[in-house]
Design a protein around this motif. Sequence first.
Motif, short mmCIF file in Angstrom:
data_model
loop_
_atom_site.label_atom_id
_atom_site.label_comp_id
_atom_site.label_asym_id
_atom_site.label_seq_id
_atom_site.Cartn_x
_atom_site.Cartn_y
_atom_site.Cartn_z
N SER A 1 -2.39 -0.98 -7.16
CA SER A 1 -1.54 -0.06 -7.92
C SER A 1 -2.05 1.38 -7.81
CB SER A 1 -1.43 -0.49 -9.39
OG SER A 1 -2.65 -0.32 -10.05
N LEU A 2 -3.36 1.56 -7.71
CA LEU A 2 -3.91 2.90 -7.50
C LEU A 2 -3.49 3.45 -6.14
CD1 LEU A 2 -7.51 2.43 -8.94
CD2 LEU A 2 -5.74 3.93 -9.87
N THR A 3 -3.44 2.59 -5.12
CA THR A 3 -3.02 3.06 -3.80
C THR A 3 -1.54 3.45 -3.80
OG1 THR A 3 -2.48 0.86 -2.89
CG2 THR A 3 -4.75 1.68 -2.58
N LEU A 4 -0.73 2.74 -4.57
CA LEU A 4 0.68 3.11 -4.67
C LEU A 4 0.82 4.46 -5.36
CD1 LEU A 4 2.31 -0.32 -5.59
CD2 LEU A 4 2.20 0.79 -3.35
N GLU A 5 0.01 4.67 -6.39
CA GLU A 5 0.02 5.96 -7.07
C GLU A 5 -0.42 7.08 -6.12
OE1 GLU A 5 -2.41 8.12 -10.73
OE2 GLU A 5 -2.27 5.94 -10.71
N ALA A 6 -1.46 6.80 -5.32
CA ALA A 6 -1.95 7.80 -4.37
C ALA A 6 -0.90 8.09 -3.30
CB ALA A 6 -3.25 7.31 -3.72
N LYS A 7 -0.20 7.07 -2.86
CA LYS A 7 0.84 7.23 -1.84
C LYS A 7 1.94 8.17 -2.33
CE LYS A 7 3.93 3.90 -0.66
NZ LYS A 7 4.45 2.64 -0.11
N GLU A 8 2.24 8.10 -3.62
CA GLU A 8 3.25 8.98 -4.20
C GLU A 8 2.71 10.36 -4.52
OE1 GLU A 8 5.03 7.07 -7.56
OE2 GLU A 8 5.68 5.34 -6.38
N THR A 9 1.39 10.47 -4.67
CA THR A 9 0.77 11.72 -5.09
C THR A 9 0.39 12.62 -3.91
OG1 THR A 9 -0.12 10.59 -7.04
CG2 THR A 9 -1.12 12.70 -6.47
N PHE A 10 -0.12 12.00 -2.85
CA PHE A 10 -0.65 12.77 -1.72
C PHE A 10 0.22 12.59 -0.48
CE2 PHE A 10 -4.40 11.28 -4.23
CZ PHE A 10 -4.70 12.50 -4.82
N PRO A 11 0.45 13.67 0.27
CA PRO A 11 1.36 13.58 1.42
C PRO A 11 0.75 12.98 2.69
CG PRO A 11 0.55 15.83 1.19
CD PRO A 11 0.01 15.03 0.02
N GLU A 12 -0.58 12.90 2.77
CA GLU A 12 -1.20 12.45 4.01
C GLU A 12 -0.84 11.00 4.35
OE1 GLU A 12 -4.30 15.24 2.09
OE2 GLU A 12 -2.84 13.79 1.43
N GLU A 13 -0.68 10.76 5.65
CA GLU A 13 -0.37 9.42 6.16
C GLU A 13 -1.45 8.41 5.78
OE1 GLU A 13 1.73 6.44 7.99
OE2 GLU A 13 2.42 8.50 7.67
N TYR A 14 -2.67 8.90 5.65
CA TYR A 14 -3.81 8.06 5.29
C TYR A 14 -3.51 7.22 4.05
CZ TYR A 14 -8.40 6.97 3.24
OH TYR A 14 -9.47 6.34 2.66
N PHE A 15 -2.83 7.79 3.06
CA PHE A 15 -2.58 7.07 1.82
C PHE A 15 -1.47 6.02 1.98
CE2 PHE A 15 -4.81 10.88 0.53
CZ PHE A 15 -5.83 10.31 -0.21
N GLN A 16 -0.57 6.24 2.94
CA GLN A 16 0.41 5.20 3.28
C GLN A 16 -0.33 3.99 3.87
OE1 GLN A 16 3.76 5.93 2.71
NE2 GLN A 16 3.13 7.94 2.00
N GLU A 17 -1.27 4.28 4.77
CA GLU A 17 -2.07 3.23 5.41
C GLU A 17 -2.96 2.51 4.39
OE1 GLU A 17 -4.14 5.29 8.51
OE2 GLU A 17 -2.27 5.90 9.48
N LEU A 18 -3.52 3.28 3.47
CA LEU A 18 -4.38 2.69 2.43
C LEU A 18 -3.58 1.72 1.57
CD1 LEU A 18 -7.36 3.36 2.08
CD2 LEU A 18 -6.74 4.96 0.27
N ALA A 19 -2.36 2.11 1.20
CA ALA A 19 -1.51 1.24 0.39
C ALA A 19 -1.14 -0.03 1.17
CB ALA A 19 -0.25 1.99 -0.04
N ALA A 20 -0.88 0.11 2.46
CA ALA A 20 -0.54 -1.06 3.28
C ALA A 20 -1.75 -2.00 3.39
CB ALA A 20 -0.08 -0.61 4.66
N THR A 21 -2.93 -1.43 3.57
CA THR A 21 -4.16 -2.25 3.67
C THR A 21 -4.41 -2.97 2.35
OG1 THR A 21 -5.11 -0.72 5.28
CG2 THR A 21 -6.65 -2.16 4.11
#
Length: 191
Positions: free
Chosen positions: A144-164
């Motif tokens: 859930s923190l990664t989903l929050e980060a994905k919505e908060t930060f624009p970097e692709e890294y956070f999309q990948e983090l949420a997927a992982t």
Amino acid sequence: MNIKEAVAKIFPEIPELDDVDFSQYATPYAALLTEFEKSDGKGLLEFQRFIKENGGEKAVVGRFIISLLQYLLIRYRRYGEREVIIPSVKIFITLKGWLIENGYERDWLNLFHNFLGYLVDMMPHIAESEDCDMANAYLTLIHSLTLEAKETFPEEYFQELAATAAKHLRDLREKCSIETPVPEKKRKNPC
């Protein structure tokens, strides 16, 4: 002074800190920790009150928690110590709450941006070491923190983090036969 005893007194709700090696924890707050350890106070709120009564700023509490989190993450990354994993997750969440509650949202976003990847990296270790229910709770929280980060930060890294994180959570739930689906994104409250 025994740093471990002082830290345990500030965070009695995190008994896993007893298993952490604090022999290399260097903190500029050693004198404050020593004095608090000698006091009758116990818990983070009492520590905050103690700091204030002794002329310190509340920001000292936040800096102390940040230094503790950094120490735990260093023990994990540099030395591969698994004893710091659960305390790291708990201190991370405590820090989030404390910073936001005390008006340090920018500091929280900075830490969130820089340190969330460590928690995702810890997910397989949590899945191995905890029972299914506890592992599911921790992995769900991190996801859930990664989903929050994905919505908060624009970097692709956070999309990948949420997927992982989603993959780690799915793997655990398959292994443990937990039928709860992994949410793909946060639902907005209709109210």
